[in-house]
Every structure is written in C-alpha cells, then in structure tokens.
Enzyme design. Structure first.
Site, PDB file in Angstrom:
ATOM      1  N   GLU A   1      -2.074  -2.759 -10.108  1.00 18.44           N
ATOM      2  CA  GLU A   1      -1.106  -2.343  -9.095  1.00 18.44           C
ATOM      3  C   GLU A   1       0.226  -2.307  -9.825  1.00 18.44           C
ATOM      4  O   GLU A   1       0.673  -3.338 -10.331  1.00 18.44           O
ATOM      5  CB  GLU A   1      -1.165  -3.353  -7.955  1.00 18.44           C
ATOM      6  CG  GLU A   1      -0.542  -2.858  -6.686  1.00 18.44           C
ATOM      7  CD  GLU A   1       0.829  -3.432  -6.536  1.00 18.44           C
ATOM      8  OE1 GLU A   1       1.772  -2.807  -7.068  1.00 18.44           O
ATOM      9  OE2 GLU A   1       0.960  -4.478  -5.902  1.00 18.44           O
TER      10      GLU A   1
ATOM     11  N   CYS B   1       6.701  -4.742  -4.536  1.00 15.74           N
ATOM     12  CA  CYS B   1       6.110  -3.458  -4.920  1.00 15.74           C
ATOM     13  C   CYS B   1       6.209  -2.463  -3.772  1.00 15.74           C
ATOM     14  O   CYS B   1       6.074  -1.264  -3.994  1.00 15.74           O
ATOM     15  CB  CYS B   1       4.677  -3.629  -5.382  1.00 15.74           C
ATOM     16  SG  CYS B   1       3.800  -4.941  -4.538  1.00 15.74           S
TER      17      CYS B   1
END
Lengths: 525, 525
Positions: free
Chosen positions: B263, B300
């Site tokens: 990720e 994120c």
C-alpha cells in the site's frame, strides 16, 4: 468461413506479414494466407476494448449471461467446418475435438448460469451505526467490479477449450471484461472461425464492438505489444514456461504493472502407494500408460512423474506399463515445433546420468509422431538433477524409486509447484496419504485419489492452477467458475446515495442477490 | 519492557549494528540500543516460520481465533507503557494512540470472529456423478488453504494498527500463515513491546514458536533479504512508493515469484459538486481543513487533491478553507525524515508553474513541525504536470479548478490509481455523481459521499486498496475481513477418502460451515 482476417472490433482487416497453417499429420501447408496483426491493430483493439468497458462491465447479470450463451450458440452454428478445420490444423482426431467443442460451449453455459446466480459479486453490506460511540459508523457497501480489458493468449493443445473462446475468454467475459485475443498461429483457421462466432454474438447481442477483438500472429512482439498496452488490465495465458515468464516480465515492468495469469509447466507427480500397488499393480501400469499417451501426452496435466517405494509390486507395475507402452503407436503431435521439442527432451532424459529407459512406444510411421517414453531413476538421482523434473511436453514420464514414504515426501517437498498430484491408494494406504497430504497441498492446486490427472472437469470446485511455476499466480484457477475471480476487484461505497449505487448494493436488492449483511449471508435465491 | 532484542521465534537475540529511537517532538535520542537483525536472523526466522506452517495452518478455526484473541489480550495487558512509548517515538498524542490501540485489538477480535464463522474457507463441493454419460464425474471438493509464511513491513504512521500486530499481521494469522515482521525503525520500542505480546500469545496458546518472529532494523538490505527468502510466500507492506516498488522487484525476480501487497501512495481526490458547494461551501471548507490537517495529514487517505467547477460558491469554499488553515498550528511529524520530505514536497508545489498558494498554516514553533499548505491550479495546469499529482505525505493539498463536470471526469480519468475518491454532493448533484461514478470506480478502491477519506473502518465491506500505484495489487484490501483473502489459495481434492480430507470438506461437515454444494450455498450457521 475464414479468410485470414484480423478482427478489430467489428472491422475485418487484411495485411501484415502472411503465415499459413501446417497440417502436422503431413507437414502440408494450408491454402489460406493468415496475417500478422500490427502494432496499430493492437492499439486500435485496445482502444475499442477500453471504450466498450463501461457499458459491458455494467450489463445486468441476465444480459451478460445471454451473451455468453449467444457465443456458445454461434460456435455450435459453425457446424462441422470447425471440427474438420481443427483436425487439419492440430492432428487431433474428430472425437477429441467434438468433445472439446462440447466442453467449450458447456463452459460458456456454466459461466452464464453462475453469472445469473450472482454470488461472484460478493455483495457485502455493513449498515450505518449512527449511534455508535465515540463516533458513528458510515454505511459501507462492497461489490466486485470488472478489472478492465483482458488480453488472452490461447494454447496450442486445446484449440477450442483453451483458445479463442476458451476458459480465459469465457471467464473474462463472465466477469464483465472486454477481451483481446492473441490468436495462436498453430490453429489459425480454427481460431478465426471461433473469433467470427464471438464477433457475431457481440453484434447479435447489441454490445459495443470493442467487447472482442482477435489478433492472429506468429511473433512474440505482437503478444508483447498487447501486454504492454496501458488499456489492458490483466492477462490470461496458457503455454510454455518461457512464454509465460516473458509476459510476466513485460507486465511487471509496465508503468502500471498488471496481473498475469499464466499456466505454464507441470509434471504432475503420481504417487503409487504400497497397498494400491499390492492390490492392482498390473492394472495401474496399464491405466497409467493410457493417461500418459492420451493424445500424445499433450496435456498440462500429463503424468510426467511417477513416485513409488521400490518393491516387487512396483516391478509388476513396471512390467505392465512397459508392455502397454511398447505396443502403443506413435501419434501425430500438434506442431512440428512441439514434436521437435519433445524429441529433444526425451533424448536429454535418455542420456541423463542415472536414468534408465524402461520402455519406448512404437516407432513413428510418419512425420511429427511422438514416440512415447518411460524412464526410471532413483530418488537420489532425481533430487540431484533438477533437469529431470523439467516438463517434457508430450508422452514422456519418469518413474522415481524411493526407499521409504519419508523419501517420497522429501522428494515432493523439493519439487517446484505443480498443477496436480495423484495418489493411487487403497484403504490401507490412508496413513501414508495423510502423511503426504500437507506437503502435496502446499505444492499443487489439485490432489487426486485413484484417478489420473489428465481429465479436468469444469465445475465450481475445480482448481486448475498451482504454485509457481505451474502457474504464475497460485491464488487462481483457469478452469471452473472460480476463474472469474481473476478478473474482478472489490470496490467499496461509503454513504453513497442509494440511487447512485451499483444495483448489486441498492437497498431494494433489484438483482435478488445473496448478500453478506453485517457479516452474515442473507440468502435471496 | 523492551531492551532492544531481536525475537527469532521464542529466542531473544542481541547484537548487530545498534540504532536508537528519536523523539520527533524534541529530536532527542532514546536510551535503549536497538539492534539491526542480520541475514542469519532472517534465515533462522524464516526456517522457523516454515517449520511452524503445517501445524499453524491446520489449526481449527476455534483455536486460531483464540490465538488472535490472546494477541489482543496481551497487547492490552502491556498497559500504559505502550501508549507512552509510542507517544515518545511518534509525536502522536495520547488520545490518538489509545484510539489506535482500540482499533488494533478490535481488528484482531473481528478477524477472530470471522475465522470462527468460516466462510473464508469457501468450502465448495461438486459431488460425483457416477451415471453421467459419456464419462462419470469425480467428486470434487475445494477449500482455501494458507499460502505459507508471510513477511510484514509495518508503517511509520500507524505504529499499532498498521505495524507489528496491525492489519497485515492480523489477516495473515487469521489466514493461518506464520508471520515474520520487519520492525519499523521509527518506533522500535513500541514495536518490540507488541512483538513480545505476540510471542507471549504464541507461547500461551501452545503454538510452534515459528508462528511469529520480529526483526527490527534500519536497512533496506534487511527487508530485501526477508522478501528474497524462499520460505516466504507473500508480503504485506505499507509505506512509500519507492519502498513498495523495490520489494515488488525483489519478489518478481525470485526463483519463485511471490505476491506483494504494498500500500504505497495516494492523493485521494475530493470532488466538490455544485449543489453541495451552493448549500454549504463554508462548512465544507472548515471540514476539509479538519481532515487535511488531522495528525499533520500523515494518512494514506489524506485528501491531497480537491477538484471542483470554478464558481463563486467555490470562492466561498476557498475563503473558508484558507481562514481555517491559517489559524491551524504546525504539528510534530512522525520522523525527521518525513518532515524533511514534506517540506521538500511543499516547496516543489509552491514553486511549480501555474500553482498558486491559497494558504499556509501557522509557522512551526519547534523541530519537525509540518506547516500545512493548500495550493491551487487550473485543470489544464494540473493535467499538464504529472508531478502535481504526486503524493506529498503530510497536510498538503491542491485545489484544481475545472470549467465543467466533463473536465472533472477527464482530469480524474488521467490520474493514477487511488485508495479513495470522495464526492461532496447534495440531492441535486446525483446526475453529476452518476456521471462520475464509472470513472471513479475504475480508479479507486473506495468511493465516499459526504464524508472525508481519513477514517477507515475495519469491517467486512471495507476496501483499503486500489489500482496501482495506490497499491501494488488492486484486487486486494489491507483493511477489513476481506484482507485475509490475500493469504489464501484454493486447493481441490478429487475423489479423496473422506477421512483424509481437510475437515472443511468432510461429509459430516464437522466445522459446521456454510458450503457451496453443486453451485448453491447451503447455510449451516
């Protein structure tokens, strides 16, 4: 009919370097000039596929299922021309090809039924918790969506079931993905006939022409350009290890890497357990040779390795297999290249240190016939020489003799990933089978008992896949309804207005799907 | 307590190059010497993980769930030392870390419940059809099995929820995979405390010590060696794009390539639709700044991009956001390195052609404080300069002004994959939302309405994933129960004796699983 066209959406194109079909049974060149698709054809096909994506991926399950059925109907409507063309291009006999056609259309219809049923959408709902402390929870809804246009590379050994309208294409269509097929040059007429059937089904169904394109060709560059095209979002491939690795490399080095589902190489160990050998060594020998030599062994699930504990019963198996093999006629192989590679592989095994030849089949009485081969080695020799575990595509197998069940397990544990493993076992072998199973289940995608690996059913439970290098992605299968999952990805919607949500997630459940709500399945059908 | 040990199974090791924690709020170096794990530590940890695989992967669902709960209990039992240690190593405040601890143990317990429930096994049965013509059908049974030992790389920005016992570790354990964690050097004491909690849970639960190892370290070589170890079969990573790409390359070049779930990078576009802007431009401006600056924007899912059609209402949004941002104090960032990268990224945006600065937050009053930043550009300028779409980790965002909804869609269509997209919409915006959705659903893993992307619920429907480069594998999520599927692969058993089958597939259904039989779900619980 077929005329050597390249099919870019609804357009037929000629041009590009010509090539011809070869009848492997005679070496004769076909009359129709086929044409290598160009880089421009690739780009145009991918642009059309991208343009078709939105409408095709959001079809209702019923509409997509009807399209799959239309493809099946159109393939059957080609009639006997499909069979005779495939016979002349592959050397495979009529019965086999008729069966393969049945499997191909059956596969399309199985996917149609599964698409209608809808569980593949994995619709999942966690409702809002406005009273939750310290913070309320949003409404969260997840559904599987199509990944995007898919590139499919057909296999030489299944000109119908693993080619233009084979499992990769069927599962990609089922998942809502437009498909661009790189046509295999070993059966170009067969490929074009099926491609035209799909194009006709696209037209009949009123779909965007970009749902399907067909790019025949002989060059690696063509396939490379297709995988490199930024509009392609996944790849299905069945073929050699070298070919699969090359496509994996191209896909990994793209600006946006994409998944490659390559089914590549497997020798499919068969373990003969002592009880089974004691009870039926001769029958096992005969049946093994039947599986080994079926259609010249040109199956990815061909039993290229037999492992057993040495014993007088094993000697009976060997004698029986040797006798069966010796009387077995050489058969036409799919292409001159496959035949040449087979002869080379067999010669390498025959000359390898510590390898003895148990038996060869009857000598060839024509071109491109593979003479079957069965070799033997000790466990120690087999483990010491990794080349003995390389796939020789065709009817070649090696019997590895071990001293104990522990040595059998150790031998398998050191092998690379495989599509299948088979246990020949009787009730008295269950303790050995239980010892073997943890190792087998780490190495392979399918474990069989008392069968032969060369039959692959198209069902819900089938796994035709396995750890690398049997496939590039051991989390997947290329056969059975689970194959659809390769071409789907989950998307979550948070607090989205009901009218804007995909139908699968709307409050009224208009598609009457089974859905997981708060972690529990709610069955609607 | 923690003392800088490396945990290889049940053994504690010292040695290796020392390193120290840094308190980012002061720049002060911690007192405990931590140690870089060596190549030998990697090899030993992986060998233990491999040895633990068979017993751990075949635990009953109840036993595995109990282990996950034991990990959660052991983490809570660390007490306030965990919170104070994490505070001193990350600069994050107590409330945030207490919340994150709650999320971490809640996640372990959610997985425990889902493991017990058993649907993740996807047990699927196609029964034998002995009467089928022309050939009988075998009995085929498929179940998901653990992939093997998993390497986990924790993130700096979630020292608990995405670190040693975070989502990757929890989902890998849930899937039956032993885990080797590469400890993040930015919070080594926190990491070691949690690692010791896991090791204690392994011991308490009577599991093989190899189920868990913890390898702290500061070097890329350590992580590289872990991913390259042939016993590792999958990788979970949360971090930078460069780090993720490096691990993907190592994994792809292994003799046996393995999946990497990285990720990496996302700027999470927020689209302000006209109706929402007309109704509540000022409130949106304030709320946006709240999401942007939360914990210095170190998420994120931070909203690094706002897109809207230019209008007087948008001017009201800008004025409100500018005012809110200007009064917002600079906050301590996680590490000196992250702070330096943030300042560099913000300076690059401020100096980019066509980019104007709407507002900056208050200037820093100490070391490693990030001064928030909001920029603006036209759609044309944004599309012309791909660097404007690069993630600047921290509270930096860029407002892109378009002329029409079509330009908004085109701008998003040209972007790389993202974790999330958000629509601020009122009822009158549904037509625009419907136009946007097909593009958004191809680009992102989660589409939100009228929220902010910075909260990620841990539920069944959550998707924290998205097309490349937001993650390396857009078919997956790293948050929510679906994250387990990353570490499972299907295996099919054909005609296997019932006693030898995995319990999930046995005729008596001893685990009382919901199973798919002949394509239909049979609900047992």
């Amino acid at each position: 009919m077929f005329n050597g066209a390249i099919l870019v959406g609804a357009s037929e194109r000629q041009g590009g370097e010509p090539f011809f079909a070869i009848d492997p049974s005679t070496g004769a060149k076909g009359e129709v000039a086929f044409h290598n698709a160009s880089a421009a054809d690739v780009a145009d096909a991918c642009a059309l596929a991208d343009a078709a994506f939105e409408s095709f991926s959001t079809l209702t399950p019923d509409a997509r299922a009807a399209f799959l059925e239309a493809v099946a109907d159109r393939i059957m409507a080609i009639g006997d021309l499909l069979i005779t063309t495939a016979m002349s291009e592959t050397g495979l006999p009529r019965g086999r090809l008729e069966g393969e056609r049945g499997r191909t259309v059956g596969q399309l219809r199985l996917f149609a039924g599964y698409v209608r049923q809808g569980d593949w959408l994995d619709a999942t709902i966690d409702k809002a918790l406005p009273e939750r402390q310290p913070l309320p929870r949003s409404d969260l809804r997840r559904v599987n969506q199509s990944v995007g246009p898919v590139a499919v590379f057909g296999a030489s050994n299944f000109p119908l079931a693993f080619s233009v309208a084979g499992g990769d294409t069927a599962s990609a269509f089922a998942a809502g993905c437009p498909v661009v097929v790189k046509g295999h040059p070993a059966h170009p007429g067969t490929g074009e006939l099926v491609a035209r059937a799909i194009a006709a089904a696209v037209r009949d169904s009123g779909l965007h022409e970009g749902v399907f394109s067909y790019l025949p060709g002989t060059t690696n560059d063509l396939g490379g350009a297709l995988v490199a095209d930024p509009r392609i979002k996944a790849v299905g491939f069945t073929g050699s290890r070298g070919g699969g690795l090359a496509l994996m490399k191209i896909a990994a080095e793209r600006k946006e890497p994409i998944p490659v589902y390559a089914e590549m190489s497997s020798i499919n160990p068969v373990v003969l357990l002592p009880g089974a050998l004691a009870a039926r060594a001769e029958a096992l020998g005969t049946a093994f040779v039947g599986s080994l030599t079926l259609f010249s062994g040109q199956f990815c699930t061909n039993p290229g390795l037999v492992i057993a504990i040495d014993s007088p019963d094993l000697d009976r198996f060997v004698a029986s297999a040797a006798q069966a093999l010796s009387g077995n006629a050489a058969q036409v192989m799919l292409t001159p290249g496959i035949h040449a590679a087979y002869e080379k592989g067999v010669a390498a095994l025959a000359g390898a240190e510590g390898v003895t030849t148990i038996a060869r089949g009857m000598a060839a009485d024509g071109v491109h016939r593979g003479q079957h081969a069965l070799f033997a080695a000790s466990g120690e020799q087999f483990r010491a020489n990794p080349a003995l575990a390389h796939e020789v595509f065709g009817s070649s197998s090696i019997l590895v003799k071990c001293a104990t069940i522990e040595e059998v397990i150790d031998t398998i544990a050191r092998m690379e990933g495989q599509l299948t493993a088979t246990l020949q076992m009787d009730d008295g072998d269950q303790a050995d089978a239980a010892k073997l199973l943890p190792t087998l289940s780490r190495k392979v995608g399918r474990v069989l008992a008392n069968g032969w690996p060369t039959g692959v059913e198209v069902t819900h439970a089938m796994v035709h896949g396995g750890p690398f290098p049997s496939t590039s992605d051991g989390r997947s299968t290329s056969v059975g309804t689970l194959a659809m999952m390769r071409f789907l990805r989950p998307v979550c919607y948070q607090d989205m207005a009901d009218a804007v949500l995909p139908p699968a997630l709307q409050a009224a459940n208009p598609w009457k799907l089974n859905r997981r709500v708060e972690g529990r399945l709610e069955i609607a059908r």
